[in-house]
Every structure is written in structure tokens, then in C-alpha cells.
Design a protein around this motif. Sequence first.
Motif, PDB file in Angstrom:
ATOM      1  N   UNK A  42       0.810  -1.222   0.000  1.00 29.53           N
ATOM      2  CA  UNK A  42       0.000   0.000   0.000  1.00 29.53           C
ATOM      3  C   UNK A  42       0.840   1.266   0.000  1.00 29.53           C
ATOM      4  N   UNK A  43       2.132   1.152  -0.325  1.00 28.24           N
ATOM      5  CA  UNK A  43       3.018   2.316  -0.304  1.00 28.24           C
ATOM      6  C   UNK A  43       4.106   2.181  -1.359  1.00 28.24           C
ATOM      7  N   UNK A  44       4.784   3.304  -1.628  1.00 28.81           N
ATOM      8  CA  UNK A  44       5.867   3.333  -2.615  1.00 28.81           C
ATOM      9  C   UNK A  44       7.090   3.982  -1.977  1.00 28.81           C
ATOM     10  N   UNK A  45       8.248   3.355  -2.128  1.00 29.08           N
ATOM     11  CA  UNK A  45       9.488   3.884  -1.570  1.00 29.08           C
ATOM     12  C   UNK A  45      10.541   4.042  -2.666  1.00 29.08           C
ATOM     13  N   UNK A  46      11.446   4.999  -2.451  1.00 31.10           N
ATOM     14  CA  UNK A  46      12.609   5.161  -3.325  1.00 31.10           C
ATOM     15  C   UNK A  46      13.853   4.801  -2.521  1.00 31.10           C
ATOM     16  N   UNK A  47      14.728   4.000  -3.128  1.00 32.45           N
ATOM     17  CA  UNK A  47      15.952   3.550  -2.467  1.00 32.45           C
ATOM     18  C   UNK A  47      17.136   4.021  -3.300  1.00 32.45           C
ATOM     19  N   UNK A  48      18.040   4.797  -2.701  1.00 37.24           N
ATOM     20  CA  UNK A  48      19.183   5.298  -3.470  1.00 37.24           C
ATOM     21  C   UNK A  48      20.336   4.297  -3.456  1.00 37.24           C
ATOM     22  N   UNK A  49      21.453   4.673  -4.083  1.00 37.17           N
ATOM     23  CA  UNK A  49      22.584   3.763  -4.223  1.00 37.17           C
ATOM     24  C   UNK A  49      23.189   3.367  -2.881  1.00 37.17           C
ATOM     25  N   UNK A  50      22.979   4.191  -1.853  1.00 35.07           N
ATOM     26  CA  UNK A  50      23.475   3.878  -0.507  1.00 35.07           C
ATOM     27  C   UNK A  50      22.454   3.094   0.310  1.00 35.07           C
ATOM     28  N   UNK A  51      21.380   2.674  -0.356  1.00 38.73           N
ATOM     29  CA  UNK A  51      20.283   1.926   0.269  1.00 38.73           C
ATOM     30  C   UNK A  51      19.543   2.744   1.330  1.00 38.73           C
ATOM     31  N   UNK A  52      19.546   4.052   1.139  1.00 35.39           N
ATOM     32  CA  UNK A  52      18.747   4.926   2.001  1.00 35.39           C
ATOM     33  C   UNK A  52      17.327   4.953   1.440  1.00 35.39           C
ATOM     34  N   UNK A  53      16.353   4.676   2.305  1.00 34.51           N
ATOM     35  CA  UNK A  53      14.967   4.515   1.880  1.00 34.51           C
ATOM     36  C   UNK A  53      14.148   5.772   2.175  1.00 34.51           C
ATOM     37  N   UNK A  54      13.450   6.265   1.148  1.00 30.48           N
ATOM     38  CA  UNK A  54      12.573   7.429   1.284  1.00 30.48           C
ATOM     39  C   UNK A  54      11.157   7.035   0.879  1.00 30.48           C
ATOM     40  N   UNK A  55      10.200   7.324   1.730  1.00 27.76           N
ATOM     41  CA  UNK A  55       8.806   7.012   1.392  1.00 27.76           C
ATOM     42  C   UNK A  55       8.275   8.080   0.445  1.00 27.76           C
ATOM     43  N   UNK A  56       7.772   7.647  -0.707  1.00 29.62           N
ATOM     44  CA  UNK A  56       7.216   8.563  -1.701  1.00 29.62           C
ATOM     45  C   UNK A  56       5.730   8.801  -1.437  1.00 29.62           C
ATOM     46  N   UNK A  57       4.993   7.739  -1.193  1.00 29.43           N
ATOM     47  CA  UNK A  57       3.552   7.863  -0.981  1.00 29.43           C
ATOM     48  C   UNK A  57       3.038   6.634  -0.247  1.00 29.43           C
ATOM     49  N   UNK A  58       1.918   6.809   0.446  1.00 25.43           N
ATOM     50  CA  UNK A  58       1.288   5.699   1.153  1.00 25.43           C
ATOM     51  C   UNK A  58      -0.220   5.895   1.134  1.00 25.43           C
ATOM     52  N   UNK A  59      -0.939   4.985   1.769  1.00 24.05           N
ATOM     53  CA  UNK A  59      -2.389   5.118   1.873  1.00 24.05           C
ATOM     54  C   UNK A  59      -3.160   4.613   0.674  1.00 24.05           C
ATOM     55  N   UNK A  68       4.400  12.789  -4.054  1.00 26.13           N
ATOM     56  CA  UNK A  68       3.421  12.033  -3.286  1.00 26.13           C
ATOM     57  C   UNK A  68       1.976  12.297  -3.651  1.00 26.13           C
ATOM     58  N   UNK A  69       1.709  13.324  -4.468  1.00 29.58           N
ATOM     59  CA  UNK A  69       0.324  13.565  -4.884  1.00 29.58           C
ATOM     60  C   UNK A  69      -0.100  12.477  -5.854  1.00 29.58           C
ATOM     61  N   UNK A  70      -1.355  12.075  -5.772  1.00 36.49           N
ATOM     62  CA  UNK A  70      -1.809  10.962  -6.587  1.00 36.49           C
ATOM     63  C   UNK A  70      -3.242  11.173  -7.066  1.00 36.49           C
ATOM     64  N   UNK A  71      -3.575  10.449  -8.126  1.00 32.53           N
ATOM     65  CA  UNK A  71      -4.896  10.526  -8.731  1.00 32.53           C
ATOM     66  C   UNK A  71      -5.365   9.126  -9.090  1.00 32.53           C
ATOM     67  N   UNK A  72      -6.612   8.844  -8.818  1.00 27.23           N
ATOM     68  CA  UNK A  72      -7.211   7.584  -9.258  1.00 27.23           C
ATOM     69  C   UNK A  72      -7.502   7.691 -10.752  1.00 27.23           C
TER      70      UNK A  72
END
Length: 267
Positions: A175-192, A224-228
Motif C-alpha cells: 500500500x506504499x511506494x518507496x525510493x531507495x538510493x545507491x546507498x540503500x537509504x529509503x525514502x517514502x514517496x507515498x502511502x495510503x 506524493x500527490x496521486x490521482x485515481x
Amino acid sequence: MKKLLFSAVFLLTYSSVFAQHSLEKLWESDSVTIKSPESVLFDAGSNSLYVSSMGSGSVVQLDLNGKVIKSDWVTGLRSNMGSGLSDGLFYTAEGSGVAVIDAAKSTIIKRIPVEGAGMLNDLTIDAKGIIYVSDTRNGKVYRVEGGKSSLYLENMPGANGLLSIGTDLFVVGSSSVHKVNANKEVTKIAEGFENGLDGIVMAAKNEFILSNFRGILYYLNADGTKQLLLDTREKRIMANDISYNPKTKTLYVPSFGTHRIIAYKVK
């Protein structure tokens, strides 16, 4: 005058950031050739689509109008799901490993085991030819390089759709999307999102389309903005691992339950 100018600039910015998108249905394939399509892969090189016909353990090749080129492009696969192409090789995720196929000969040349895998699902290939494959059951992502696999990420609940862009890896969870950089640092892009997210494609710079296997398509911006975009649950039309042709802005959507591929123009 200044107030009017400010208002005009504000409205222009607002409309571009929150631009709405829509889908126009172009075609759908027959429901006989493909059995339970879990994923579809657009290939600009052959100008065709490769469909993981999971129900028959095969890959079906379609043209860009949904007509069959070869119903048995590859056979003998085991619960084949997400796929990718790199340097003349076609890779597809099986339950506990990755099958490697010579694309020119349409033959399986080897299988790369992934030790400890619960259910390998999607895969993506970066610019260096390194493969990343998701293990949805265990919430992990594995890395395959030089014919060997290793654990790359864990604690990614429902890890499913994967997309490599530059040095970043986008991981779609349940139920969510994350971005992982080359250093394996995780950033949450969107959820819900509605539980059941499946595939991800890049529609434009910093813009993505997501699928939910229950039958939902979303448009997502990197902020993080989204549209159905579409909800076909009432018709029982599923939306599994999608693919996209950026040149024609065509989205290809597999429907596992109705055994079809559906093409949409993204507007």
C-alpha cells in the motif's frame, strides 16, 4: 495588476502540479491465447509485447495491436511473473529463482536460484545490467549480478513492483511506494493506497503509474500527490504488472482473472 499577475502565475503552477490525467481504451486481446497473465513487457527493440502467461508457464509475444505473434515464444517456465530484457537476454522471475532466456533463440539457457525466496514476483534491470527481484511473501528484494543472487533489501512489507531509474530503485509495497538510493537509504514517496499494489512504470519525469491487482490504476507524482485513474473492480477486471510505451503514451495492463491484455492511451 501585480495581484492579477500573481493570481495567474499561481493558477498556472497549481494546474501543472495537479494536472489531471485520463485513459482512453484502445484494444484488448483475446481471452483464449493467454492464461492468467501476471505481467506484460513492452520491448521497443522488437516493437512487441512479451506476456507472462503464468497459467501455462509460457511467454506469449503480441504485436502492439494485441494480435498474437507467437503463442509459445518460450515454454517450460514455472509460475513466471515479472520480466525484463538486457543485452539479448530475457529474464523472468519464477517462484524461487530467475530464468534466463536467449531472446534470439527463445530458449531457456539457465536458472539462477535465489536461496530463501518465498515468492519472487517482479524484476527490474538497471543500466549496468544488474537485476533486482522482489520477494513479496518475505518483504525482501534480491540483487542478481554475475549469475549469483544476494539479499539487497529487507523489511519491505509486500514488496512487489520494482523500477530502476538511474541509481535509484523504486519499490512498490502492498500500500506504499518507496525510493531507495545507491546507498540503500529509503525514502517514502507515498502511502495510503488500497492494499494490493502491484506494478509501476514511469510515465514522465517524476511521474508514475501504479497498478493494484484488484483492478485499480493510479497516477503518482514524485512529491506524493496521486490521482485515481481507473477502477474496474466491479467488472472484475484486474490490473497486474503493467508496462508503458513512452513514445506513444500507451499503457499495457494485464488482467490475470480475465486472461487479457488491455491497452490504454494516457492523456
